[in-house]
Motif scaffolding. Structure first.
Motif, PDB file in Angstrom:
ATOM      1  N   ARG A 152     -20.981  -8.596  19.343  1.00 57.63           N
ATOM      2  CA  ARG A 152     -20.884  -8.241  20.758  1.00 57.63           C
ATOM      3  C   ARG A 152     -20.819  -6.731  20.946  1.00 57.63           C
ATOM      4  O   ARG A 152     -21.519  -6.166  21.801  1.00 57.63           O
ATOM      5  CB  ARG A 152     -19.648  -8.893  21.379  1.00 57.63           C
ATOM      6  CG  ARG A 152     -19.748 -10.390  21.575  1.00 57.63           C
ATOM      7  CD  ARG A 152     -18.621 -10.895  22.467  1.00 57.63           C
ATOM      8  NE  ARG A 152     -17.304 -10.639  21.902  1.00 57.63           N
ATOM      9  CZ  ARG A 152     -16.655 -11.478  21.108  1.00 57.63           C
ATOM     10  NH1 ARG A 152     -17.210 -12.625  20.779  1.00 57.63           N
ATOM     11  NH2 ARG A 152     -15.456 -11.179  20.645  1.00 57.63           N
ATOM     12  N   LEU A 153     -19.970  -6.074  20.170  1.00 56.32           N
ATOM     13  CA  LEU A 153     -19.757  -4.639  20.373  1.00 56.32           C
ATOM     14  C   LEU A 153     -20.959  -3.819  19.920  1.00 56.32           C
ATOM     15  O   LEU A 153     -21.349  -2.848  20.580  1.00 56.32           O
ATOM     16  CB  LEU A 153     -18.490  -4.189  19.638  1.00 56.32           C
ATOM     17  CG  LEU A 153     -17.182  -4.747  20.196  1.00 56.32           C
ATOM     18  CD1 LEU A 153     -16.001  -4.281  19.370  1.00 56.32           C
ATOM     19  CD2 LEU A 153     -16.992  -4.343  21.652  1.00 56.32           C
ATOM     20  N   PHE A 154     -21.552  -4.170  18.776  1.00 57.35           N
ATOM     21  CA  PHE A 154     -22.740  -3.451  18.326  1.00 57.35           C
ATOM     22  C   PHE A 154     -23.876  -3.606  19.339  1.00 57.35           C
ATOM     23  O   PHE A 154     -24.613  -2.658  19.623  1.00 57.35           O
ATOM     24  CB  PHE A 154     -23.196  -3.949  16.955  1.00 57.35           C
ATOM     25  CG  PHE A 154     -22.400  -3.410  15.799  1.00 57.35           C
ATOM     26  CD1 PHE A 154     -22.040  -2.074  15.739  1.00 57.35           C
ATOM     27  CD2 PHE A 154     -22.000  -4.247  14.767  1.00 57.35           C
ATOM     28  CE1 PHE A 154     -21.295  -1.576  14.670  1.00 57.35           C
ATOM     29  CE2 PHE A 154     -21.260  -3.761  13.696  1.00 57.35           C
ATOM     30  CZ  PHE A 154     -20.914  -2.421  13.646  1.00 57.35           C
ATOM     31  N   ALA A 155     -24.043  -4.817  19.872  1.00 60.14           N
ATOM     32  CA  ALA A 155     -25.102  -5.060  20.848  1.00 60.14           C
ATOM     33  C   ALA A 155     -24.874  -4.242  22.112  1.00 60.14           C
ATOM     34  O   ALA A 155     -25.821  -3.738  22.721  1.00 60.14           O
ATOM     35  CB  ALA A 155     -25.184  -6.546  21.185  1.00 60.14           C
ATOM     36  N   ALA A 156     -23.613  -4.118  22.531  1.00 59.45           N
ATOM     37  CA  ALA A 156     -23.318  -3.416  23.787  1.00 59.45           C
ATOM     38  C   ALA A 156     -23.314  -1.904  23.619  1.00 59.45           C
ATOM     39  O   ALA A 156     -23.719  -1.180  24.529  1.00 59.45           O
ATOM     40  CB  ALA A 156     -21.963  -3.876  24.323  1.00 59.45           C
ATOM     41  N   GLN A 157     -22.864  -1.387  22.451  1.00 58.58           N
ATOM     42  CA  GLN A 157     -22.634   0.048  22.315  1.00 58.58           C
ATOM     43  C   GLN A 157     -23.419   0.702  21.190  1.00 58.58           C
ATOM     44  O   GLN A 157     -23.388   1.925  21.056  1.00 58.58           O
ATOM     45  CB  GLN A 157     -21.134   0.304  22.101  1.00 58.58           C
ATOM     46  CG  GLN A 157     -20.256  -0.257  23.218  1.00 58.58           C
ATOM     47  CD  GLN A 157     -18.781  -0.105  22.933  1.00 58.58           C
ATOM     48  OE1 GLN A 157     -18.355   0.893  22.350  1.00 58.58           O
ATOM     49  NE2 GLN A 157     -17.984  -1.089  23.339  1.00 58.58           N
ATOM     50  N   GLY A 158     -24.130  -0.083  20.361  1.00 55.26           N
ATOM     51  CA  GLY A 158     -24.855   0.504  19.251  1.00 55.26           C
ATOM     52  C   GLY A 158     -23.938   0.814  18.081  1.00 55.26           C
ATOM     53  O   GLY A 158     -22.710   0.700  18.163  1.00 55.26           O
ATOM     54  N   TYR A 159     -24.530   1.244  16.975  1.00 61.26           N
ATOM     55  CA  TYR A 159     -23.755   1.477  15.757  1.00 61.26           C
ATOM     56  C   TYR A 159     -22.744   2.605  15.940  1.00 61.26           C
ATOM     57  O   TYR A 159     -21.566   2.467  15.601  1.00 61.26           O
ATOM     58  CB  TYR A 159     -24.707   1.803  14.601  1.00 61.26           C
ATOM     59  CG  TYR A 159     -23.994   2.059  13.291  1.00 61.26           C
ATOM     60  CD1 TYR A 159     -23.710   1.007  12.423  1.00 61.26           C
ATOM     61  CD2 TYR A 159     -23.602   3.341  12.932  1.00 61.26           C
ATOM     62  CE1 TYR A 159     -23.040   1.226  11.227  1.00 61.26           C
ATOM     63  CE2 TYR A 159     -22.938   3.568  11.734  1.00 61.26           C
ATOM     64  CZ  TYR A 159     -22.666   2.510  10.885  1.00 61.26           C
ATOM     65  OH  TYR A 159     -22.001   2.739   9.708  1.00 61.26           O
ATOM     66  N   LYS A 160     -23.185   3.724  16.481  1.00 64.71           N
ATOM     67  CA  LYS A 160     -22.313   4.897  16.561  1.00 64.71           C
ATOM     68  C   LYS A 160     -21.150   4.707  17.524  1.00 64.71           C
ATOM     69  O   LYS A 160     -20.102   5.322  17.361  1.00 64.71           O
ATOM     70  CB  LYS A 160     -23.131   6.130  16.974  1.00 64.71           C
ATOM     71  CG  LYS A 160     -24.029   6.675  15.871  1.00 64.71           C
ATOM     72  CD  LYS A 160     -24.661   7.986  16.302  1.00 64.71           C
ATOM     73  CE  LYS A 160     -25.454   8.609  15.172  1.00 64.71           C
ATOM     74  NZ  LYS A 160     -26.046   9.912  15.577  1.00 64.71           N
ATOM     75  N   GLY A 161     -21.341   3.882  18.538  1.00 63.17           N
ATOM     76  CA  GLY A 161     -20.320   3.756  19.567  1.00 63.17           C
ATOM     77  C   GLY A 161     -19.177   2.822  19.225  1.00 63.17           C
ATOM     78  O   GLY A 161     -18.258   2.649  20.024  1.00 63.17           O
ATOM     79  N   VAL A 162     -19.216   2.204  18.042  1.00 62.10           N
ATOM     80  CA  VAL A 162     -18.228   1.191  17.689  1.00 62.10           C
ATOM     81  C   VAL A 162     -17.514   1.591  16.408  1.00 62.10           C
ATOM     82  O   VAL A 162     -18.152   2.019  15.443  1.00 62.10           O
ATOM     83  CB  VAL A 162     -18.894  -0.188  17.488  1.00 62.10           C
ATOM     84  CG1 VAL A 162     -17.851  -1.244  17.156  1.00 62.10           C
ATOM     85  CG2 VAL A 162     -19.662  -0.587  18.733  1.00 62.10           C
ATOM     86  N   GLY A 163     -16.179   1.452  16.390  1.00 63.83           N
ATOM     87  CA  GLY A 163     -15.388   1.716  15.197  1.00 63.83           C
ATOM     88  C   GLY A 163     -14.738   0.455  14.668  1.00 63.83           C
ATOM     89  O   GLY A 163     -14.660  -0.571  15.350  1.00 63.83           O
TER      90      GLY A 163
END
Length: 382
Positions: A36-47
């Protein structure tokens, strides 16, 4: 006191059960949260911390399962069988049918791509994140190049054909679904599919397909008398294909015109359809990305991409559900609602111009005929 003779403490809490004692369940929860988070924010935007919080586990547990953020990302996007491999493994698809099967299955998959599918995240991340680009290349090798090499053989000519096919399919995905560039984003699938089939046929075989040019003629009127009776009216004819060809042509021209209208406001037609889908719900103009995709406003694979740009433009906002933090809704801002109103007025003006060649009576007759066609199509599906 000796534990063997101690009195049990009946007020002690029961051992915790559930996800904490379910390693596979926790691992699946981490993968779902990451997807969910990778799809919404991309690789760089998720920790890792954000993923752990979303899954309800500790960051250390995420690292224990996947080793690193890169390892988790690879797990999220690396699984599954590709469209090309699936088509080639289908015994019913012969060499001649392969171009059409590839065109149909690729467009169908991306038209129906779930809002949280990781593929768009992988492709977007690959533009600025070298490990993602390397992973994308590896997956394309496994899911596209290797199946095609089994079919075409191992030669310089085969490598050239495979390179072209990969470029064609990847280019369609980028233009139509990720960046939603016009006119690719607005061409109806049933119009794009035969064209893509022809291009893939040329790439696979070196043969350019020849399609007959449809004849343009005035439909003959039935002669008066018995020939024009019920039997003549029920006889099959060529009017059906002509009707739908005309409808498709009008739809394509209309979408092109409206695409130019919204482009003057700095957004694509597909992005505007996201705004329209939100506006259609009425105040407070709020929907999840899945609901927007299910409504057919825009292909599921492009919802996140459009949402990111609309948020940056201040036309929509993201809101997390108060009861379930995993649910994210898009809400139209006042600026977005104002834009929908202004575009709608321009759209009506252009629609009046498009219909200027028909007198009011003909316009009413056309509306009645199209309404009847709609009912006929609905009944036919029943």
């Amino acid at each position: 006191m000796d534990a063997e003779h101690s009195t049990p403490d009946r007020t002690a809490p029961e051992p915790r059960r559930g996800r904490s004692h379910d390693p596979e369940g926790r691992r699946s929860a981490v993968l779902e949260a990451a997807r969910r988070l990778f799809a919404a924010q991309g690789y760089k935007g998720v920790g890792i911390r954000a993923i752990a919080a979303e899954a309800g586990v500790t960051p250390g547990l995420v690292m224990a399962y996947f080793g690193s953020k890169d390892g988790l990302f690879r797990e999220v996007v690396g699984g599954g069988t590709g469209v090309t491999e699936g088509v080639l493994d289908n015994p019913s698809v012969g060499r001649e049918q392969l171009p059409h099967a590839l065109a149909h299955d690729y467009l169908d998959r991306w038209d129906r791509l779930p809002a949280h599918d990781p593929w768009p995240a992988l492709i977007r991340s690959g533009l600025s994140h070298p490990p993602s680009a390397e992973l994308l290349s590896t997956i394309l090798d496994r899911q596209v190049s290797e199946p095609l090499r089994r079919l075409l053989g191992d030669s310089d000519a085969a490598d050239a054909r495979i390179a072209v096919i990969r470029s064609i399919l990847f280019g369609v995905i980028m233009e139509r679904y990720l960046f939603a560039h016009e006119p690719a984003a607005s061409v109806p699938t049933d119009t794009l599919e035969p064209v893509l089939t022809d291009v893939l046929t040329a790439a696979l075989t070196g043969r350019i397909p020849e399609r007959p040019v449809p004849e343009r003629h005035v439909a003959e009127r039935p002669a008066p008398g018995p020939a024009a009776g019920p039997a003549a009216r029920e006889a099959p004819g060529a009017s059906g294909p002509a009707v739908f060809a005309a409808l498709n042509a009008c739809t394509a021209r209309y979408r092109t015109l409206i695409g130019r209208v919204v482009k003057r406001h700095g957004i694509s037609l597909a992005a505007f359809e996201v705004l329209s889908a939100l506006h259609a719900t009425g105040a407070p103009y709020r929907r999840t990305m899945g609901e927007i995709a299910a409504a057919g406003a825009v292909s599921a694979g492009g919802v996140t991409q459009h949402a990111d740009r609309l948020v940056e433009a201040g036309l929509i906002e993201r809101e997390r559900d108060g009861q379930d933090r995993r649910v994210v809704r898009l809400r139209l801002t006042p600026a977005g609602a104002d834009l929908v109103g202004r575009v709608a007025e321009e759209r009506r003006s252009h629609e009046r111009q498009l219909l200027a060649g028909l007198v009011p009576g003909e316009q009413r007759q056309l509306a009645a005929l199209l309404s009847g066609l709609g009912r006929s199509m609905t009944e036919g599906q029943g």
